[in-house]
Design an enzyme around this catalytic site. Sequence first.
Site, PDB file in Angstrom:
ATOM      1  N   LYS A  14     -49.547 -20.582  -2.287  1.00 56.95           N
ATOM      2  CA  LYS A  14     -48.975 -22.214  -2.330  1.00 56.95           C
ATOM      3  C   LYS A  14     -48.089 -22.890  -3.143  1.00 56.95           C
ATOM      4  O   LYS A  14     -47.033 -23.672  -2.561  1.00 56.95           O
ATOM      5  CB  LYS A  14     -50.490 -23.003  -2.471  1.00 56.95           C
ATOM      6  N   ARG A  89     -58.542 -31.722  -2.708  1.00 54.99           N
ATOM      7  CA  ARG A  89     -59.615 -31.168  -2.774  1.00 54.99           C
ATOM      8  C   ARG A  89     -61.113 -31.182  -2.202  1.00 54.99           C
ATOM      9  O   ARG A  89     -61.355 -30.454  -2.307  1.00 54.99           O
ATOM     10  CB  ARG A  89     -59.818 -30.022  -4.160  1.00 54.99           C
ATOM     11  N   ARG A 128     -50.785 -12.570 -12.908  1.00 59.42           N
ATOM     12  CA  ARG A 128     -49.875 -14.285 -13.392  1.00 59.42           C
ATOM     13  C   ARG A 128     -50.718 -14.016 -14.566  1.00 59.42           C
ATOM     14  O   ARG A 128     -49.806 -15.244 -15.335  1.00 59.42           O
ATOM     15  CB  ARG A 128     -50.052 -14.823 -12.134  1.00 59.42           C
ATOM     16  N   ARG A 134     -51.539 -20.482 -18.179  1.00 61.22           N
ATOM     17  CA  ARG A 134     -52.299 -20.894 -18.108  1.00 61.22           C
ATOM     18  C   ARG A 134     -53.882 -21.273 -18.245  1.00 61.22           C
ATOM     19  O   ARG A 134     -54.263 -19.663 -18.633  1.00 61.22           O
ATOM     20  CB  ARG A 134     -52.898 -21.176 -16.820  1.00 61.22           C
ATOM     21  N   ARG A 145     -63.166 -20.840 -10.642  1.00 64.43           N
ATOM     22  CA  ARG A 145     -62.748 -21.521  -9.264  1.00 64.43           C
ATOM     23  C   ARG A 145     -62.315 -20.669  -8.181  1.00 64.43           C
ATOM     24  O   ARG A 145     -62.500 -21.907  -7.251  1.00 64.43           O
ATOM     25  CB  ARG A 145     -60.814 -21.476  -9.799  1.00 64.43           C
TER      26      ARG A 145
HETATM   27  P1  ADP Z   1     -54.503 -23.284  -7.977  1.00 65.34           P
HETATM   28  O1  ADP Z   1     -54.906 -23.727  -6.691  1.00 65.34           O
HETATM   29  O2  ADP Z   1     -54.344 -22.029  -8.518  1.00 65.34           O
HETATM   30  O3  ADP Z   1     -56.929 -23.179  -8.806  1.00 65.34           O
HETATM   31  P2  ADP Z   1     -53.485 -25.537  -9.118  1.00 65.34           P
HETATM   32  O4  ADP Z   1     -52.698 -26.244  -9.989  1.00 65.34           O
HETATM   33  O5  ADP Z   1     -53.688 -26.321  -7.616  1.00 65.34           O
HETATM   34  O6  ADP Z   1     -54.196 -24.378  -9.282  1.00 65.34           O
HETATM   35  O7  ADP Z   1     -55.000 -26.736  -9.556  1.00 65.34           O
HETATM   36  C1  ADP Z   1     -55.239 -26.359 -10.915  1.00 65.34           C
HETATM   37  C2  ADP Z   1     -57.094 -26.946 -11.673  1.00 65.34           C
HETATM   38  O8  ADP Z   1     -56.426 -28.692 -11.729  1.00 65.34           O
HETATM   39  C3  ADP Z   1     -58.183 -26.840 -10.309  1.00 65.34           C
HETATM   40  O9  ADP Z   1     -58.992 -26.079 -10.651  1.00 65.34           O
HETATM   41  C4  ADP Z   1     -58.916 -28.429 -11.114  1.00 65.34           C
HETATM   42  O10 ADP Z   1     -59.369 -28.473 -11.846  1.00 65.34           O
HETATM   43  C5  ADP Z   1     -57.375 -29.222 -11.353  1.00 65.34           C
HETATM   44  N1  ADP Z   1     -56.766 -30.140  -9.538  1.00 65.34           N
HETATM   45  C6  ADP Z   1     -55.534 -29.715  -8.727  1.00 65.34           C
HETATM   46  N2  ADP Z   1     -56.128 -30.557  -7.722  1.00 65.34           N
HETATM   47  C7  ADP Z   1     -57.258 -31.440  -7.702  1.00 65.34           C
HETATM   48  C8  ADP Z   1     -57.295 -31.863  -7.110  1.00 65.34           C
HETATM   49  N3  ADP Z   1     -57.434 -33.081  -5.777  1.00 65.34           N
HETATM   50  N4  ADP Z   1     -59.145 -32.304  -7.644  1.00 65.34           N
HETATM   51  C9  ADP Z   1     -59.454 -32.052  -9.030  1.00 65.34           C
HETATM   52  N5  ADP Z   1     -58.851 -31.546  -9.407  1.00 65.34           N
HETATM   53  C10 ADP Z   1     -58.330 -30.597  -8.963  1.00 65.34           C
END
Ligand code: ADP
Length: 192
Positions: A14, A89, A128, A134, A145
């Site tokens: 994404k 989400r 990665r 991270r 996740r």
């Molecule tokens: P990825 O999709 O690779 O896991 P993101 O950077 O989108 O990476 O998200 C990392 C973490 O941030 C998620 O596992 C969650 O804990 C938190 N997070 C991100 N966006 C949201 C959201 N819209 N609602 C709740 N938690 C979120």
Amino acid sequence: MLNLIIFGPPGSGKGTQSAKIVEKYKVTHISTGDLLRDEMEKKTPLGEEVRGYIDKGMLVPDDIVIRELQETAERHMDTPGFIFDGFPRTIVQAEMLDKMMEERGIPINLVISVDVDEQELFKRLMGRAEDSGRSDDNEEIIWKRIEVYKSQTLPLLAYYRKQGKVASINGMEPVEEVFENISHAIDSLMAV
Ligand code: ADP
């Protein structure tokens, strides 16, 4: 206005595709993951609270994420469009976003759903892990996740399918081909 959501599991690409979409269509990229990581870096009480969820692979509570999202979107209302990445989400987040955008007469136009199978997701995220730095890119949390995605986020596809807004893209292809297919979906939307 062109308002897009890029939707898919962790590791589906994404972020990579968002950067290319921003370059071509000049939309504003809003990644809640980036916003939350910025908050963590500030080491504020809010940042520490957020870290507690992210490091466990759990979703951050809706009220925190929604507040971050709204504040950021408000600052960019003069943009030609948005691409929301990692948001929504949950159904609560999706309903809030619909409300916010519809109130302004700028509804979501398209949900780009990027499909990648689980083994490939895991491989990419482990790959990665070293560079990303991270704290949530480690074996146990990556599986968590992916599980959280399947149970809490995947149901959103049905929500947007009902609205007739979903374009499904095969995310297993090379980056350039994925982008070409995404561009086609956006261009055919703009043609109508
Ligand atoms: P990825 O999709 O690779 O896991 P993101 O950077 O989108 O990476 O998200 C990392 C973490 O941030 C998620 O596992 C969650 O804990 C938190 N997070 C991100 N966006 C949201 C959201 N819209 N609602 C709740 N938690 C979120």
